[in-house]
Design an enzyme around this catalytic site. Structure first.
Site, PDB file in Angstrom:
ATOM      1  N   HIS A 173     -15.052-103.106 -10.137  1.00 58.57           N
ATOM      2  CA  HIS A 173     -15.818-102.755 -11.342  1.00 58.57           C
ATOM      3  C   HIS A 173     -15.026-103.122 -12.603  1.00 58.57           C
ATOM      4  CE1 HIS A 173     -18.476 -99.976 -13.742  1.00 58.57           C
ATOM      5  NE2 HIS A 173     -17.380 -99.942 -14.490  1.00 58.57           N
ATOM      6  N   GLU A 174     -13.743-102.760 -12.613  1.00 59.14           N
ATOM      7  CA  GLU A 174     -12.927-103.034 -13.798  1.00 59.14           C
ATOM      8  C   GLU A 174     -12.646-104.527 -13.954  1.00 59.14           C
ATOM      9  OE1 GLU A 174     -12.575-100.805 -15.956  1.00 59.14           O
ATOM     10  OE2 GLU A 174     -13.378 -99.228 -14.672  1.00 59.14           O
ATOM     11  N   HIS A 177     -15.310-106.132 -15.900  1.00 58.69           N
ATOM     12  CA  HIS A 177     -15.155-106.003 -17.353  1.00 58.69           C
ATOM     13  C   HIS A 177     -14.166-107.042 -17.893  1.00 58.69           C
ATOM     14  CE1 HIS A 177     -17.694-102.579 -17.770  1.00 58.69           C
ATOM     15  NE2 HIS A 177     -16.930-101.746 -17.099  1.00 58.69           N
ATOM     16  N   GLU A 260     -22.231-101.186 -17.780  1.00 63.90           N
ATOM     17  CA  GLU A 260     -21.730-100.418 -16.642  1.00 63.90           C
ATOM     18  C   GLU A 260     -22.552-100.709 -15.389  1.00 63.90           C
ATOM     19  OE1 GLU A 260     -18.969 -98.634 -16.507  1.00 63.90           O
ATOM     20  OE2 GLU A 260     -18.624 -99.320 -18.549  1.00 63.90           O
TER      21      GLU A 260
END
Length: 663
Positions: A173-174, A177, A260
């Site tokens: 997930h990170e 980003h 997100e």
């Protein structure tokens, strides 16, 4: 479900920056009007009452509006300058501790191995890792202005309470980003919010000042009236400050929520294991992810994996969609399965249970997943070992692989890390070892006598000088593992190299240039190495390249140089090179101006200038260039080491993280 590609997400992040500026200006205008309204009632008198719109244009009104705007801008500018240090500054701001790359803590080693696997598999430098030791909630965030200087911060609760697969889901997930350009937007948002909240902070100060003055010695009634006026103004500004808080949270929600969801989907795509990130979200629902030991929890809310601050009007102001919605979006029915699995181990627990009702470690029972520090879950990796000269699957464009983690790249990363000798790998985590790696990469193919002669060119220095003892450990490992280890080893060494101060970085690049120039020629790998170090350790390493061109026309000379070099590198005869060049340039040539001829020679300086120019293109124009380069290096059905290093150079200099093409 189809997800937007890397380049579309990059373009979207830039559009979000424009949206952020518009929302900020709107909030500034409304806060300014609110303060002016207070000033209007404070300064008006019965003898000279003006309508509000006339007062707003008077001297008092203009001074009031100007002061408010100046305060907000000053507050944002001060925080902006404070955060100029990039990701490391943000990590220090919340009290996070840098994790020693050679840590002996099992949980920290588990995190480090997950991050290294994903970094190598995606083609980005390994981010520096931090942990918030006193935070028991489950949360994480990335910060920085570019992927080359990103930091990943996790809470102690995340690394101790999540299984390996769940932690891998959070890391995926990170990483999304990092790929999407969200980090830069998030850091800027912190700075802009600081300005919006400035008025409320001033109101709090005035209110405290008035109460403090009222408790001092007796004063005249005139002084009392002045104190009362200050108190009233303070209360009014404090109320307006809460209006600023509302607008700040609204901006966070507007910019963050959709990103997100996209990062959740990307995590599933990267790890190919929806239960990993879903399990992590489920545990956040049980235990919470709030940051309780830092005063910046509210500022960081939009950056974190889950909500980091408690707030009212959650449905409207939350920076993240509800946990249940995020889990169901990952995979329909997943939430029901997780609840059922939890009921089998903890019958009284449920997703909405408060943190106090969940015993420490209770959710670990439903993971059913090994917490092994090194070994990834084998059931997800069934693809065969990639050959030493492999090409992407038929019909796959190289641009579609940028900013992704594919099974071949992940298998390559796992096998590579397993093959690295412990001593070799440990040296990459130290400044001295990382520096010596840069030298070893340039001399490993030379004879021992030549190696000694080249290292004599390096001036003595406590960190940057040649270390024969370390080179004796690095050079044999590089030879035995093969050329495929060169870029991954550099990526592993980047956290240590980033710890060099600016003078040491400059000295390292100067020493590397001396070794490169020693034989009076520059190979493609030497160019790739020097360009990589300059891109990630140079003075502008933390500065993102702004968009300068929105069409190919201004960069046609740069395209001509790049594709001429790639066409000649990908063929053995001039006739084949011309044909390949013509095919690669077909989508860019302007028929009205005729075709751009293939160049006989392209110098390394011209190539570097060309890549700098091409990096100034809009993100949506870069895929065609990546695909044209890919056409040149894959036309014969194989990718050799020289072609891969050239492709990697192109991708890195255009800020396009390229997964490994060979193994």
């Amino acid at each position: 479900m189809a997800h937007p590609g890397f380049f579309q997400r990059q373009a979207s992040a830039r559009r979000n920056t424009s949206l952020l500026v518009c929302l900020f200006l709107t909030a500034v205008a409304l806060i300014t009007l609110a303060v002016c309204l207070v000033g209007y009632f404070v300064t008006r008198s019965e003898s000279s009452a003006l309508a509000f719109h006339h007062w707003l244009l008077s001297r008092h009104g203009l001074w009031t509006a100007g002061a408010v705007v100046a305060l907000i801008v000053a507050g944002s500018l001060i925080r902006w300058i404070d955060l100029a240090g990039g990701g490391a500054r943000v990590a220090n701001m919340v009290g996070a501790r840098a994790i020693d790359p050679d840590t002996r803590d099992n949980d920290e080693r588990k995190l480090r191995n997950i991050v290294e696997e994903m970094a190598i598999a995606s083609g980005v430098p390994v981010p520096e890792l931090y942990v918030m030791d006193n935070e028991t909630g489950i949360n994480a965030f990335v910060a920085g202005y570019t992927s080359g200087e990103a930091v990943l911060v996790v809470t102690h609760g995340a690394i101790t309470q999540l299984s390996r697969d769940e932690l891998q889901g959070v890391v995926g997930h990170e990483f999304s980003h990092i790929f999407n350009g969200d980090m830069r937007l998030n850091v800027r948002l912190i700075a802009l919010l600081a300005g919006i909240l400035m008025i409320g902070q001033i109101g709090t100060f005035l209110l405290r000042a008035s109460f403090f003055s009222s408790h001092r010695s007796l004063r005249s009634s005139r002084d009392s009236r002045g104190q009362a006026a200050i108190g009233v103004i303070g209360i009014a500004l404090l109320v307006i400050g809460y209006l600023g808080v509302f607008f700040g949270r609204l901006i966070q929600a507007a910019v963050s929520r959709q990103r997100e969801m996209l990062a959740d989907a990307s995590s599933v795509q990267f790890t190919r294991n929806p239960e990993g990130i879903a399990g992590a979200l489920f545990k956040i629902g049980l235990k919470g992810g709030y940051l309780d030991t830092t005063s910046h929890a509210s500022d960081m809310n939009h950056m974190c994996f889950g909500e980091s601050a408690r707030m009212k009007f959650t449905a409207l102001l939350a920076s993240h969609p509800p946990i249940e919605e995020r889990i169901n979006r990952i995979q329909p029915g997943m939430l029901v399965r997780l609840r059922s699995r939890l009921r089998d181990t903890e019958p009284r627990a449920n997703l909405r249970a408060a943190t106090v009702s969940a015993r420490p470690g209770m959710a670990a029972g439903f993971s059913g997943i090994s917490d092994d520090i090194y070994s990834p879950v084998s059931r997800k990796r069934t693809s065969p070992l990639v050959s030493s000269a492999s090409t992407p699957p038929a019909g796959t464009k190289l641009s579609e692989r940028v900013g992704t983690v594919n099974s071949e790249g992940e298998d390559f990363a796992v096998r590579l890390l397993a093959r690295l000798p412990a001593t070799f790998r440990g040296l990459l985590y130290t400044r001295a070892g990382a520096v010596q790696l840069c030298y070893a990469l340039l001399i490993s193919e030379l004879s021992r006598e030549q190696q000694r002669e080249r290292m004599e060119l390096i001036p003595s220095h406590p960190i940057l000088g040649g270390e024969p003892g370390l080179l004796e450990k690095l050079v044999p490992a590089l030879k035995s593992i093969g050329e495929g280890v060169r870029f991954p080893a550099l990526e592993l060494a980047m956290p240590a190299l980033r710890k060099l101060d600016p003078e040491e970085r400059e000295g390292l690049m100067s020493n590397v240039q001396k070794l490169v120039a020693a034989d009076h020629r520059v190979s493609l790998f030497e160019l790739a190495l020097t360009s990589f170090l300059s891109r990630h350790l140079g003075p502008d390493a933390s500065r993102a390249m702004p968009v300068k061109y929105r069409s190919y026309r201004p960069v046609m000379p740069a395209l001509q140089r790049l594709l001429s070099l790639l066409a000649r590198a990908g063929t053995s005869s001039s006739g084949d090179a011309e044909q390949l060049y013509t095919e690669a340039m077909a989508g860019f040539n302007d028929t009205r101006k005729g075709e751009q001829p293939v160049l006989e020679k392209v110098t390394m300086r011209q190539l570097r200038e060309a890549l700098t120019a091409l990096n100034g293109l809009s993100p949506l124009l870069k895929p065609a260039i990546i695909d044209a380069c890919g056409h040149c290096i894959t036309h014969d059905g194989r990718i050799d080491v020289r072609e891969y290093e050239l492709m990697r150079l192109v991708a890195d200099q255009m800020d396009c993280p390229m997964p490994p093409l060979t193994a």
